[in-house]
Design a protein around this motif. Sequence first.
Motif, PDB file in Angstrom:
ATOM      1  N   ALA A 123       3.918   1.003   1.175  1.00  0.00           N
ATOM      2  CA  ALA A 123       3.638  -0.096   0.682  1.00  0.00           C
ATOM      3  C   ALA A 123       4.442  -0.507  -0.821  1.00  0.00           C
ATOM      4  O   ALA A 123       4.773  -1.797  -0.900  1.00  0.00           O
ATOM      5  CB  ALA A 123       2.050  -0.313   0.134  1.00  0.00           C
ATOM      6  N   VAL A 124       4.857   0.482  -1.552  1.00  0.00           N
ATOM      7  CA  VAL A 124       5.709   0.258  -2.514  1.00  0.00           C
ATOM      8  C   VAL A 124       7.058  -0.148  -2.191  1.00  0.00           C
ATOM      9  O   VAL A 124       7.574  -0.927  -2.893  1.00  0.00           O
ATOM     10  CB  VAL A 124       5.413   1.406  -3.651  1.00  0.00           C
ATOM     11  CG1 VAL A 124       6.642   1.587  -4.664  1.00  0.00           C
ATOM     12  CG2 VAL A 124       4.323   1.691  -4.136  1.00  0.00           C
ATOM     13  N   VAL A 125       7.635   0.618  -1.241  1.00  0.00           N
ATOM     14  CA  VAL A 125       8.972   0.176  -0.816  1.00  0.00           C
ATOM     15  C   VAL A 125       8.683  -1.280  -0.424  1.00  0.00           C
ATOM     16  O   VAL A 125       9.741  -1.954  -0.536  1.00  0.00           O
ATOM     17  CB  VAL A 125       9.151   0.957   0.562  1.00  0.00           C
ATOM     18  CG1 VAL A 125      10.347   0.705   1.020  1.00  0.00           C
ATOM     19  CG2 VAL A 125       9.438   2.497  -0.097  1.00  0.00           C
ATOM     20  N   ASN A 183      10.425  -6.937  -1.194  1.00  0.00           N
ATOM     21  CA  ASN A 183      10.056  -8.237  -1.099  1.00  0.00           C
ATOM     22  C   ASN A 183      10.224  -8.934  -2.554  1.00  0.00           C
ATOM     23  O   ASN A 183      10.602 -10.097  -2.742  1.00  0.00           O
ATOM     24  CB  ASN A 183       8.577  -8.299  -0.858  1.00  0.00           C
ATOM     25  CG  ASN A 183       8.215  -8.404   0.754  1.00  0.00           C
ATOM     26  OD1 ASN A 183       8.777  -9.052   1.497  1.00  0.00           O
ATOM     27  ND2 ASN A 183       7.531  -7.527   1.145  1.00  0.00           N
ATOM     28  N   LEU A 229      -1.207   9.158   0.232  1.00  0.00           N
ATOM     29  CA  LEU A 229       0.093   8.733  -0.625  1.00  0.00           C
ATOM     30  C   LEU A 229       1.247   8.401  -0.220  1.00  0.00           C
ATOM     31  O   LEU A 229       1.872   7.288  -0.555  1.00  0.00           O
ATOM     32  CB  LEU A 229       0.152   9.885  -1.730  1.00  0.00           C
ATOM     33  CG  LEU A 229      -0.930  10.243  -2.780  1.00  0.00           C
ATOM     34  CD1 LEU A 229      -0.689  11.510  -3.264  1.00  0.00           C
ATOM     35  CD2 LEU A 229      -1.213   9.132  -3.531  1.00  0.00           C
ATOM     36  N   VAL A 283      -3.968  -4.709  -0.986  1.00  0.00           N
ATOM     37  CA  VAL A 283      -2.600  -4.124  -1.155  1.00  0.00           C
ATOM     38  C   VAL A 283      -1.654  -4.829  -0.288  1.00  0.00           C
ATOM     39  O   VAL A 283      -0.306  -5.115  -0.762  1.00  0.00           O
ATOM     40  CB  VAL A 283      -2.837  -2.744  -0.473  1.00  0.00           C
ATOM     41  CG1 VAL A 283      -1.378  -1.952  -0.505  1.00  0.00           C
ATOM     42  CG2 VAL A 283      -3.780  -1.637  -1.461  1.00  0.00           C
ATOM     43  N   MET A 293       0.641   4.603   0.927  1.00  0.00           N
ATOM     44  CA  MET A 293       0.755   3.903  -0.613  1.00  0.00           C
ATOM     45  C   MET A 293       2.378   3.648  -0.839  1.00  0.00           C
ATOM     46  O   MET A 293       2.952   2.607  -1.365  1.00  0.00           O
ATOM     47  CB  MET A 293      -0.039   4.372  -1.419  1.00  0.00           C
ATOM     48  CG  MET A 293      -1.438   4.390  -1.297  1.00  0.00           C
ATOM     49  SD  MET A 293      -2.278   2.804  -1.040  1.00  0.00           S
ATOM     50  CE  MET A 293      -2.857   2.643   0.578  1.00  0.00           C
ATOM     51  N   ALA A 294       3.136   4.883  -0.589  1.00  0.00           N
ATOM     52  CA  ALA A 294       4.425   4.689  -0.842  1.00  0.00           C
ATOM     53  C   ALA A 294       5.330   3.849   0.001  1.00  0.00           C
ATOM     54  O   ALA A 294       6.012   3.084  -0.460  1.00  0.00           O
ATOM     55  CB  ALA A 294       5.237   6.173  -0.789  1.00  0.00           C
ATOM     56  N   LEU A 353       6.908  -3.377  -1.491  1.00  0.00           N
ATOM     57  CA  LEU A 353       6.978  -4.273  -2.527  1.00  0.00           C
ATOM     58  C   LEU A 353       8.069  -4.402  -3.256  1.00  0.00           C
ATOM     59  O   LEU A 353       8.559  -5.472  -3.644  1.00  0.00           O
ATOM     60  CB  LEU A 353       6.037  -3.759  -3.595  1.00  0.00           C
ATOM     61  CG  LEU A 353       5.821  -4.345  -5.047  1.00  0.00           C
ATOM     62  CD1 LEU A 353       5.257  -5.821  -4.932  1.00  0.00           C
ATOM     63  CD2 LEU A 353       4.758  -3.750  -5.544  1.00  0.00           C
ATOM     64  N   ALA A 354       8.819  -3.522  -3.461  1.00  0.00           N
ATOM     65  CA  ALA A 354      10.118  -3.502  -3.878  1.00  0.00           C
ATOM     66  C   ALA A 354      11.087  -4.351  -3.140  1.00  0.00           C
ATOM     67  O   ALA A 354      11.875  -5.207  -3.809  1.00  0.00           O
ATOM     68  CB  ALA A 354      10.566  -1.989  -4.056  1.00  0.00           C
ATOM     69  N   ALA A 401       7.529  -2.956   5.827  1.00  0.00           N
ATOM     70  CA  ALA A 401       8.526  -2.487   4.684  1.00  0.00           C
ATOM     71  C   ALA A 401      10.005  -2.436   5.220  1.00  0.00           C
ATOM     72  O   ALA A 401      10.955  -2.789   4.343  1.00  0.00           O
ATOM     73  CB  ALA A 401       7.973  -1.050   4.351  1.00  0.00           C
ATOM     74  N   THR A 403       1.664  -6.394  -1.690  1.00  0.00           N
ATOM     75  CA  THR A 403       2.889  -5.836  -1.690  1.00  0.00           C
ATOM     76  C   THR A 403       3.964  -6.460  -0.572  1.00  0.00           C
ATOM     77  O   THR A 403       5.271  -6.485  -0.837  1.00  0.00           O
ATOM     78  CB  THR A 403       2.694  -4.404  -1.103  1.00  0.00           C
ATOM     79  OG1 THR A 403       1.845  -4.367   0.027  1.00  0.00           O
ATOM     80  CG2 THR A 403       2.160  -3.535  -2.080  1.00  0.00           C
TER      81      THR A 403
END
Length: 368
Positions: free
Chosen positions: A206-208, A213, A200, A54, A203-204, A210-211, A137, A58
């Motif tokens: 990590a998604v931030v 980067n 969760l 992950v 994981m959110a 990812l967005a 993040a 990300t």
Amino acid sequence: MTSNAVPPPPPIRGGSVFGLPARVGQILTAPRAAMERIDREGGGLTDALWLVVVGSVTFRIAQLLEAALGATESTSGAFMRVAAVVSNELVGAAWIVLPAAILVTILAGARRDSSRDLELGAACYAPYFTVRALARALEAVTGGNPLPQLASEIPAVAAALVVLARAVLVARARVGAPQGASPEGAVVSRPPRAALVAGLAVMAVAVVGLAGNATWSSRNFKELLPIRHGQTAPAFTLARADGTRGQISLAALRGRVVVLDFWATWCPPCLAMLPTLHELHAEWSDRGVAFVGVNSDGGIEPEALRAFLTQHAVPYPVGIDEGDIGSLYKVRSLPTLFVIGKDGTIRASFVGLTRKATLTDALEAASR
């Protein structure tokens, strides 16, 4: 007769990536229960490896994209570039997992169990990852501006220590049941709702990251592009590492084929390449090919480097680079070799261990 009861959440057993958020959340919200589950069922190490994946995807998407783009110019180094990105994330995890596992083993006393202790030590990476993910993040959404390292490292280590304390208590309270054994009729582990929500949330984050980067990568796409074959090799001048007067200048070598080797004394593949480069130098130096080593240790004492060059009888000039030349050539892993044609353009590039026959073919092509 039907029941309107809400079905229970799925089991929390380790292994499946779909249950990762709940398992990570349980470590954060109920560390003692999580350690008891991991000690009984395992899965701590697997989940730590999932978090490494992950983190690699990300928070290192720019490096992965750069590695993928580099494969278009040097397929021989494609795997090496990707492996270097993942290994960096893995090393960061190992610095938490291995010391934690050792401490659990030592403090468990007579009830130590190396395999179960490793699983418990690996679980300590989840809180460390969570705190570091928040910092990474934040860096991503602010345009890649790094926070002071201690600002995130100290809280992350502190969070890991909290879970480590629970892991030690669980290890010392073992009754000797083998890992994976569940008494008949035992209740299957299931994630509390709060654990799933907490996981969760991680994981959110990590998604931030990812967005953030991904946005940075799109805005700085040109910087991620590799040195292209046919492109003019960036000019440089370096002081000679052996103490000989004068400098190494790429411009002075125009009209000759040049083998440019970026290496470091701490790099095992670099050292493994030395015999091959020495043999090629002996075979090609009289045919107009110049060999130049670019030491990329960074901060190595000149005396230590001179002693190394003498010990290994390096027959060609070596310059010391503090990172500027490596940046010009976008070197991301060592060793990296470039074959520069007589016209000063990049003719070939190689990352990692490279066969002598492969380099010979490149030299023959560049010498035509």
